[in-house]
Design a protein around this motif. Structure first.
Motif, short mmCIF file in Angstrom:
data_model
loop_
_atom_site.label_atom_id
_atom_site.label_comp_id
_atom_site.label_asym_id
_atom_site.label_seq_id
_atom_site.Cartn_x
_atom_site.Cartn_y
_atom_site.Cartn_z
N ILE A 110 51.74 51.86 40.50
CA ILE A 110 50.86 52.46 39.50
C ILE A 110 51.44 52.13 38.13
CG2 ILE A 110 49.94 54.60 38.54
CD1 ILE A 110 50.05 55.78 41.36
N LEU A 111 50.62 51.58 37.26
CA LEU A 111 51.04 51.12 35.94
C LEU A 111 50.25 51.83 34.86
CD1 LEU A 111 50.71 47.31 36.79
CD2 LEU A 111 52.73 48.72 37.18
N HIS A 112 50.81 51.85 33.64
CA HIS A 112 50.07 52.33 32.48
C HIS A 112 50.66 51.72 31.23
CE1 HIS A 112 52.86 56.00 31.52
NE2 HIS A 112 53.52 55.09 32.20
N PHE A 113 49.97 51.89 30.12
CA PHE A 113 50.45 51.38 28.84
C PHE A 113 51.32 52.44 28.16
CE2 PHE A 113 46.90 48.52 29.41
CZ PHE A 113 47.28 47.36 28.77
N VAL A 114 52.49 52.02 27.70
CA VAL A 114 53.38 52.88 26.93
C VAL A 114 53.81 52.10 25.70
CG1 VAL A 114 55.56 54.13 26.87
CG2 VAL A 114 54.20 54.13 28.97
N GLU A 115 53.44 52.60 24.52
CA GLU A 115 53.79 51.94 23.26
C GLU A 115 53.43 50.45 23.31
OE1 GLU A 115 57.86 52.91 22.54
OE2 GLU A 115 57.43 54.99 22.03
N THR A 116 52.22 50.18 23.68
CA THR A 116 51.57 48.86 23.72
C THR A 116 51.95 48.01 24.93
OG1 THR A 116 53.11 47.43 22.46
CG2 THR A 116 51.60 48.85 21.18
N LYS A 117 52.96 48.40 25.69
CA LYS A 117 53.43 47.58 26.82
C LYS A 117 52.91 48.14 28.14
CE LYS A 117 56.37 45.21 24.15
NZ LYS A 117 56.27 43.76 23.89
N ILE A 118 52.78 47.25 29.14
CA ILE A 118 52.46 47.69 30.49
C ILE A 118 53.76 48.07 31.19
CG2 ILE A 118 51.47 47.07 32.72
CD1 ILE A 118 49.70 45.06 31.28
N VAL A 119 53.81 49.30 31.67
CA VAL A 119 55.03 49.85 32.25
C VAL A 119 54.73 50.34 33.66
CG1 VAL A 119 56.74 51.69 32.06
CG2 VAL A 119 55.97 50.51 30.01
N ALA A 120 55.66 50.11 34.57
CA ALA A 120 55.55 50.63 35.92
C ALA A 120 55.81 52.13 35.91
CB ALA A 120 56.54 49.92 36.83
N ALA A 121 54.81 52.92 36.29
CA ALA A 121 54.93 54.37 36.24
C ALA A 121 55.50 54.95 37.53
CB ALA A 121 53.57 55.01 35.93
N GLU A 122 54.86 54.59 38.65
CA GLU A 122 55.28 55.12 39.94
C GLU A 122 54.99 54.09 41.02
OE1 GLU A 122 53.63 58.91 40.92
OE2 GLU A 122 54.06 59.79 38.95
N LYS A 123 55.57 54.29 42.19
CA LYS A 123 55.23 53.47 43.35
C LYS A 123 54.84 54.41 44.48
CE LYS A 123 60.20 52.90 44.02
NZ LYS A 123 61.32 51.97 43.91
N VAL A 147 44.12 57.09 27.82
CA VAL A 147 45.10 56.62 28.80
C VAL A 147 44.35 55.87 29.90
CG1 VAL A 147 45.07 58.63 30.34
CG2 VAL A 147 47.17 57.31 30.08
N ALA A 148 45.04 54.98 30.56
CA ALA A 148 44.50 54.33 31.76
C ALA A 148 45.65 54.12 32.74
CB ALA A 148 43.84 53.00 31.41
N TYR A 149 45.38 54.41 34.00
CA TYR A 149 46.36 54.17 35.06
C TYR A 149 45.79 53.10 35.99
CZ TYR A 149 48.96 58.27 33.58
OH TYR A 149 49.70 59.16 32.85
N PHE A 150 46.61 52.09 36.28
CA PHE A 150 46.20 50.95 37.08
C PHE A 150 46.97 50.93 38.40
CE2 PHE A 150 45.71 49.93 32.65
CZ PHE A 150 44.55 49.18 32.57
N GLY A 188 54.95 37.69 32.75
CA GLY A 188 55.81 38.33 31.77
C GLY A 188 55.19 39.50 31.05
N ARG A 189 54.17 40.13 31.65
CA ARG A 189 53.46 41.22 30.98
C ARG A 189 53.92 42.61 31.42
NH1 ARG A 189 51.56 36.91 29.14
NH2 ARG A 189 49.71 36.83 27.81
N LEU A 190 54.93 42.69 32.27
CA LEU A 190 55.36 43.98 32.79
C LEU A 190 56.76 44.34 32.31
CD1 LEU A 190 54.81 46.39 34.70
CD2 LEU A 190 55.86 45.06 36.52
N THR A 191 56.88 45.51 31.72
CA THR A 191 58.17 46.03 31.28
C THR A 191 58.79 46.83 32.42
OG1 THR A 191 57.44 46.15 28.99
CG2 THR A 191 59.33 47.52 29.60
N GLY A 223 51.00 44.58 22.58
CA GLY A 223 52.14 44.35 23.45
C GLY A 223 51.89 43.33 24.53
N ILE A 224 50.62 42.95 24.75
CA ILE A 224 50.32 41.96 25.78
C ILE A 224 49.57 40.75 25.24
CG2 ILE A 224 50.33 43.68 27.62
CD1 ILE A 224 47.27 43.56 27.65
N SER A 225 49.20 40.78 23.96
CA SER A 225 48.46 39.66 23.38
C SER A 225 48.67 39.63 21.87
CB SER A 225 46.96 39.80 23.68
OG SER A 225 46.20 38.85 22.95
N GLY A 226 48.56 38.42 21.30
CA GLY A 226 48.68 38.27 19.85
C GLY A 226 47.34 38.35 19.13
#
Length: 285
Positions: A189-202, A156-159, A171-174, A92-95
Motif C-alpha cells: 500500500i502506497l501513498h504520497f508524502v511531501e510529493t513523493k510516493i512512499v511505501a505505507a504498509e504491506k 489523500v490517495a492510497y494505492f 525510481g519513483r518509490l521512496t 516529486g515524480i515529474s518535472g
C-alpha cells in the motif's frame, strides 16, 4: 482578466468535463524503445497494456517539453487569457510543475500561477474542477490559489499495487528497501508524502489490502462527510466497480468517481493497481 485552468494528461479528465469546465491540457508521454507517445492520444489503452505485458523492457515516461508548454501558453494568450492556473502532478515524480514555472517566465503577457497538486490522477482533477468553479463564481486569483493549496493539505490517495517492480525500476518509490526480501504474497500500500510516493504498509492478499485502504481513508476523514472521492484502477474496471460497492457502504454520504489510471502512471504502478482517493470538499460533480 480572463483566467484559464491548465493541467496535464495524468489528471485524466474526460472530454465532457474538460468542455464543461473549460479545462486545457498538456500531455505527458510514454516511451517504448525511445519512441514517445502522448498518453490518451497516440496510443489506445488496450495497446499500451498489451505492449507493457509483452515488451522485454518496461516503458519509460517523460514530461512535456518546455517548448510544448510555451506553445500552449501562447495559444491561451492568443485566445485572450491573461492568467493561467496551472495544476500539475506531484513535483516529486515529474518535472511538469517546474516546466510550468519555466515556460511562464518565457511568455510575456500571460501570468502563470503554478500549483503542485502533490498527487496525481483524479485527486489532481478535483483541484482543476474547484478552480473552474471558483472562476465561474468570480473569485480572484489569490482566492483560487489559496483554496487549491488548502485542498492539497486536505486530500489523500492510497494505492495498492501487485508488486513494486515498475516503481523500483522507474525510481519513483521512496523507501523501497523496506520491502526488499518480503514481497512474496504481499500487496504493498502506497501513498504520497511531501510529493513523493512512499511505501505505507504491506498487507497479505488483495482483499485485505483493499479493506486496509478503506480503514486508512476512514482515519483520514475522521468522521468528516463533506468530501468527494474516487476509485481508480489500472485496467481492472470490473474489480474497481466491485470495490466501489464496499466503499459506498462504508462512506454512504460521499460521491465517488470511478476512473482509469493513465498510461504514464500505470507505467510506474503496474497493471492491476487500485486506489482510493479523497478530498475534504463536496465538489458537487
Amino acid at each position: 482578466m480572463k483566467i484559464a485552468v491548465l493541467t496535464d494528461s495524468t489528471a485524466n479528465i474526460s472530454d465532457e468535463m474538460k468542455e464543461r469546465y473549460h479545462i486545457h491540457e498538456v500531455y505527458l508521454n510514454v516511451l517504448f524503445h525511445g519512441q514517445a507517445y502522448r498518453e490518451n492520444v497516440d496510443m489506445s489503452k488496450e495497446e499500451f497494456y498489451s505492449r507493457m505485458r509483452t515488451e522485454s523492457e518496461l516503458p519509460t515516461t517523460s514530461q512535456p517539453a518546455v517548448g510544448e508548454y510555451v506553445d500552449k501558453l501562447e495559444e491561451l494568450k492568443a485566445a485572450g487569457y491573461t492568467d493561467v492556473i496551472a495544476v500539475h502532478l506531484s513535483s516529486g515524480i515529474s518535472g511538469t510543475y517546474q516546466s510550468a514555472i519555466t515556460a511562464g517566465d518565457m511568455v510575456e503577457g500571460i501570468n502563470v500561477h503554478a500549483v503542485d497538486s502533490e498527487i496525481s490522477l483524479t485527486p489532481q482533477a478535483f483541484l482543476c474542477f474547484r478552480a473552474a468553479q471558483m472562476i465561474e463564481e468570480g473569485a480572484s486569483i489569490d482566492e483560487i490559489v489559496a483554496e487549491l493549496q488548502s485542498m492539497v493539505r486536505n486530500h489523500v490517495a492510497y494505492f495498492m499495487v501487485n508488486d513494486l517492480k515498475n516503481l523500483k525500476k522507474g525510481g519513483r518509490l521512496t523507501g523501497a528497501q523496506a520491502f526488499v526480501g518480503s514481497m512474496l504474497q504481499v500487496k504493498p500500500i502506497l501513498h504520497f508524502v511531501e510529493t513523493k510516493i512512499v511505501a505505507a504498509e504491506k498487507v497479505r492478499t488483495k482483499k485485505k489490502a483493499l479493506k486496509r485502504i478503506e480503514e486508512l481513508m476512514a482515519e483520514f476523514l475522521d468522521g468528516e462527510t463533506t468530501a468527494t472521492g474516487c476509485v481508480l484502477h489500472a485496467n481492472a474496471e470490473e474489480e474497481a466497480l466491485e470495490w466501489l460497492k464496499d466503499v459506498q457502504k462504508r462512506f454512504p454520504d460521499i460521491h465517488f468517481i470511478v476512473a482509469d489510471v493513465t498510461p504514464v502512471i500505470a507505467t510506474h504502478l503496474g497493471e492491476g493497481a487500485m486506489a482510493l482517493g479523497m478530498v475534504k470538499r463536496d465538489l458537487k460533480l
